[in-house]
Design a protein around this motif. Structure first.
Motif, PDB file in Angstrom:
ATOM      1  N   UNK A 116      25.628  11.557  64.029  1.00  0.00           N
ATOM      2  CA  UNK A 116      26.520  11.834  65.088  1.00  0.00           C
ATOM      3  C   UNK A 116      27.727  12.900  64.597  1.00  0.00           C
ATOM      4  N   UNK A 117      28.560  13.467  65.450  1.00  0.00           N
ATOM      5  CA  UNK A 117      29.771  14.302  64.993  1.00  0.00           C
ATOM      6  C   UNK A 117      30.498  13.547  63.845  1.00  0.00           C
ATOM      7  N   UNK A 118      30.938  12.241  64.178  1.00  0.00           N
ATOM      8  CA  UNK A 118      31.545  11.642  63.325  1.00  0.00           C
ATOM      9  C   UNK A 118      31.339  11.136  61.903  1.00  0.00           C
ATOM     10  N   UNK A 119      29.797  10.897  62.028  1.00  0.00           N
ATOM     11  CA  UNK A 119      29.177  10.783  60.869  1.00  0.00           C
ATOM     12  C   UNK A 119      28.989  11.940  59.923  1.00  0.00           C
ATOM     13  N   UNK A 120      28.740  13.262  60.699  1.00  0.00           N
ATOM     14  CA  UNK A 120      28.655  14.404  59.911  1.00  0.00           C
ATOM     15  C   UNK A 120      29.948  14.769  59.385  1.00  0.00           C
ATOM     16  N   UNK A 121      31.160  14.492  59.857  1.00  0.00           N
ATOM     17  CA  UNK A 121      32.539  14.513  59.505  1.00  0.00           C
ATOM     18  C   UNK A 121      32.830  13.878  58.199  1.00  0.00           C
ATOM     19  N   UNK A 122      32.177  12.522  58.162  1.00  0.00           N
ATOM     20  CA  UNK A 122      32.573  11.811  57.063  1.00  0.00           C
ATOM     21  C   UNK A 122      31.712  12.316  55.956  1.00  0.00           C
ATOM     22  N   UNK A 123      30.760  13.094  55.920  1.00  0.00           N
ATOM     23  CA  UNK A 123      29.685  13.282  54.833  1.00  0.00           C
ATOM     24  C   UNK A 123      30.140  14.555  54.591  1.00  0.00           C
ATOM     25  N   UNK A 124      30.398  15.398  55.296  1.00  0.00           N
ATOM     26  CA  UNK A 124      30.523  16.840  55.026  1.00  0.00           C
ATOM     27  C   UNK A 124      31.852  17.623  55.247  1.00  0.00           C
ATOM     28  N   UNK A 125      32.685  16.948  55.849  1.00  0.00           N
ATOM     29  CA  UNK A 125      34.137  17.791  56.156  1.00  0.00           C
ATOM     30  C   UNK A 125      35.001  17.851  54.902  1.00  0.00           C
ATOM     31  N   UNK A 126      35.577  18.765  54.956  1.00  0.00           N
ATOM     32  CA  UNK A 126      36.686  19.175  53.694  1.00  0.00           C
ATOM     33  C   UNK A 126      37.747  17.989  53.752  1.00  0.00           C
ATOM     34  N   UNK A 127      37.992  17.268  52.907  1.00  0.00           N
ATOM     35  CA  UNK A 127      38.958  16.587  52.504  1.00  0.00           C
ATOM     36  C   UNK A 127      40.391  17.083  53.093  1.00  0.00           C
ATOM     37  N   UNK A 128      41.253  16.382  53.844  1.00  0.00           N
ATOM     38  CA  UNK A 128      42.721  17.007  54.365  1.00  0.00           C
ATOM     39  C   UNK A 128      43.497  16.638  52.941  1.00  0.00           C
ATOM     40  N   UNK A 129      44.342  17.987  52.927  1.00  0.00           N
ATOM     41  CA  UNK A 129      45.307  17.902  51.862  1.00  0.00           C
ATOM     42  C   UNK A 129      46.248  16.911  51.737  1.00  0.00           C
ATOM     43  N   UNK A 134      13.966  24.509  51.423  1.00  0.00           N
ATOM     44  CA  UNK A 134      14.880  24.387  50.198  1.00  0.00           C
ATOM     45  C   UNK A 134      16.232  24.655  51.038  1.00  0.00           C
ATOM     46  N   UNK A 135      16.678  25.425  51.793  1.00  0.00           N
ATOM     47  CA  UNK A 135      18.086  25.773  52.420  1.00  0.00           C
ATOM     48  C   UNK A 135      18.108  24.425  53.295  1.00  0.00           C
ATOM     49  N   UNK A 136      17.351  24.133  53.982  1.00  0.00           N
ATOM     50  CA  UNK A 136      17.084  22.870  54.948  1.00  0.00           C
ATOM     51  C   UNK A 136      17.681  21.732  53.839  1.00  0.00           C
ATOM     52  N   UNK A 137      17.135  21.550  52.969  1.00  0.00           N
ATOM     53  CA  UNK A 137      17.676  20.294  52.091  1.00  0.00           C
ATOM     54  C   UNK A 137      18.876  20.566  51.419  1.00  0.00           C
ATOM     55  N   UNK A 138      19.248  21.672  51.034  1.00  0.00           N
ATOM     56  CA  UNK A 138      20.808  22.042  50.816  1.00  0.00           C
ATOM     57  C   UNK A 138      21.551  21.756  51.999  1.00  0.00           C
ATOM     58  N   UNK A 139      21.111  21.945  53.174  1.00  0.00           N
ATOM     59  CA  UNK A 139      22.012  21.795  54.323  1.00  0.00           C
ATOM     60  C   UNK A 139      21.999  20.256  54.741  1.00  0.00           C
ATOM     61  N   UNK A 140      20.988  19.399  54.404  1.00  0.00           N
ATOM     62  CA  UNK A 140      21.063  17.861  54.523  1.00  0.00           C
ATOM     63  C   UNK A 140      22.273  17.413  53.582  1.00  0.00           C
ATOM     64  N   UNK A 141      22.049  18.047  52.381  1.00  0.00           N
ATOM     65  CA  UNK A 141      22.676  17.356  51.114  1.00  0.00           C
ATOM     66  C   UNK A 141      24.258  17.768  51.319  1.00  0.00           C
ATOM     67  N   UNK A 142      24.412  18.817  51.374  1.00  0.00           N
ATOM     68  CA  UNK A 142      26.008  19.530  51.367  1.00  0.00           C
ATOM     69  C   UNK A 142      26.529  19.887  52.622  1.00  0.00           C
ATOM     70  N   UNK A 143      25.659  20.044  53.751  1.00  0.00           N
ATOM     71  CA  UNK A 143      26.265  20.655  54.934  1.00  0.00           C
ATOM     72  C   UNK A 143      25.902  22.346  55.156  1.00  0.00           C
ATOM     73  N   UNK A 144      26.179  22.705  56.429  1.00  0.00           N
ATOM     74  CA  UNK A 144      25.668  24.097  56.979  1.00  0.00           C
ATOM     75  C   UNK A 144      26.595  25.106  56.126  1.00  0.00           C
ATOM     76  N   UNK A 145      27.948  24.698  55.786  1.00  0.00           N
ATOM     77  CA  UNK A 145      28.769  25.708  55.143  1.00  0.00           C
ATOM     78  C   UNK A 145      28.258  26.156  53.882  1.00  0.00           C
ATOM     79  N   UNK A 146      27.775  25.220  53.077  1.00  0.00           N
ATOM     80  CA  UNK A 146      27.376  25.457  51.882  1.00  0.00           C
ATOM     81  C   UNK A 146      25.973  25.989  51.790  1.00  0.00           C
ATOM     82  N   UNK A 147      25.042  25.615  52.700  1.00  0.00           N
ATOM     83  CA  UNK A 147      23.779  26.259  52.911  1.00  0.00           C
ATOM     84  C   UNK A 147      24.212  27.769  53.254  1.00  0.00           C
ATOM     85  N   UNK A 148      24.821  28.150  53.981  1.00  0.00           N
ATOM     86  CA  UNK A 148      25.033  29.337  54.466  1.00  0.00           C
ATOM     87  C   UNK A 148      25.351  30.220  53.202  1.00  0.00           C
TER      88      UNK A 148
END
Length: 322
Positions: A309-322, A171-185
């Protein structure tokens, strides 16, 4: 899953389902998470009948949604069956097949893998189930590529977990896939549960609790996590634990079901993911601070462990810049 939309999760409850797995699904996907700045899952329980008795007749669920809830679900979870030798409800099998046909994500907890296999959606695919039932599963469903000694298997749009506690890991793995490591943590902290146990770890260990407290790996693991940016090696871990490298390797296999190097790499990738999610744009800095060394190794390890990839991961999960 984008920040602006919710992901629909439907949990199928069948006669005799285990309350624990049902509770795991409800805790992870059904509770509101107002502390998280994003839409959470839309959650529903559904069954073939209006009233369903849970395992051992402990209680019955009444007035749950019909199996029509599966039609619109992005993820369909099949918790477990108390006796895998008993065929699941034909209505449940039909609902699972319809979900698979339209491309829904299918998940099983524990012996729920028998329901997925009975529906035919596991043929030719990797899967796991509780070790106690693995041999019977392999005999009954030879077309499934069973991995009997792991916590969970992620085969893309079909995911299966082992025994009850492994449902939390998946279940936590699914949350990590959907929302990223920070949210799963963040969710795992609310549960007071380990943030990440890799799916490839063994289902059971020879000695789940250390006989003598000071032989526990906890101190050396904590030390390594504080020093991931340094070029920590397996030899360094052994030195810190005051044992030989061979002894450390045996202890990791016994207590964690993995090797020291595999554990270190997984921790480095998890840290790299968190750094990217927090907005670090320089991949060379991410590679250095996570201890992965080079951007090329960062790319290789992230793709291997996250599928991105790191770039794809950033597009999916990174906090948007202010």
């Amino acid at each position: 899953m984008s920040r602006g939309s919710s992901h629909r999760v439907a949990v199928i409850v069948d006669e005799g389902s285990n309350p624990f797995e049902l509770g795991v699904a409800t805790e992870l996907f059904g509770l509101r998470r107002p502390e998280l700045d994003r839409p959470w899952y839309e959650f529903s329980l559904c069954a073939a009948e209006k009233s369903v008795r849970m395992h051992g007749g402990l209680f019955a669920l009444s007035e749950v949604a019909s199996l029509d809830a599966v039609k619109d679900a992005d993820t369909v979870i099949v918790p477990n069956r108390p006796d895998p030798e008993v065929d699941p409800s034909p209505k449940v099998v039909a609902a699972v097949r319809r979900a698979a046909a339209r491309g829904g994500r299918l998940v099983s907890f524990c012996t729920g893998a028998f329901t997925l296999a009975e529906s035919g959606v596991l043929d030719g695919r990797r899967a796991t189930t509780h070790w106690r039932w693995a041999e019977r599963f392999a005999v009954r469903y030879p077309a499934v590529r069973l991995e009997p000694d792991v916590l969970y298997v992620d085969d893309g749009d079909v995911l299966t977990s082992a025994g009850s506690a492994a449902a939390l890991d998946l279940g936590l793995h699914l949350i990590r896939r959907d929302h990223g490591a920070e949210i799963a943590n963040a969710v795992s902290r609310r549960l007071v549960f380990a943030a990440h146990r890799d799916g490839g770890q063994r289902q059971f260990v020879e000695r789940p609790v250390a006989v003598v407290p000071d032989t526990s790996l906890a101190p050396v693991l904590a030390w390594a996590q504080r020093n991931l940016s340094r070029p920590v090696t397996v030899v360094d871990l052994a030195r810190h634990a005051a044992v030989s490298a061979a002894t450390l390797h045996r202890r990791f296999q016994t207590e964690l079901g993995t090797t020291p190097l595999a554990w270190l790499t997984a921790e480095r990738v998890a840290l790299a993911c968190r750094l990217i999610e927090r907005g670090e744009l320089r991949l060379d800095r991410v590679a250095q601070e996570s201890g992965l060394g080079t951007t090329s190794n960062l790319r290789v390890q992230m793709r291997r462990r996250t599928g991105l990839t790191p770039t794809a991961y950033r597009r999916r999960f990174a906090e948007p810049l202010a």
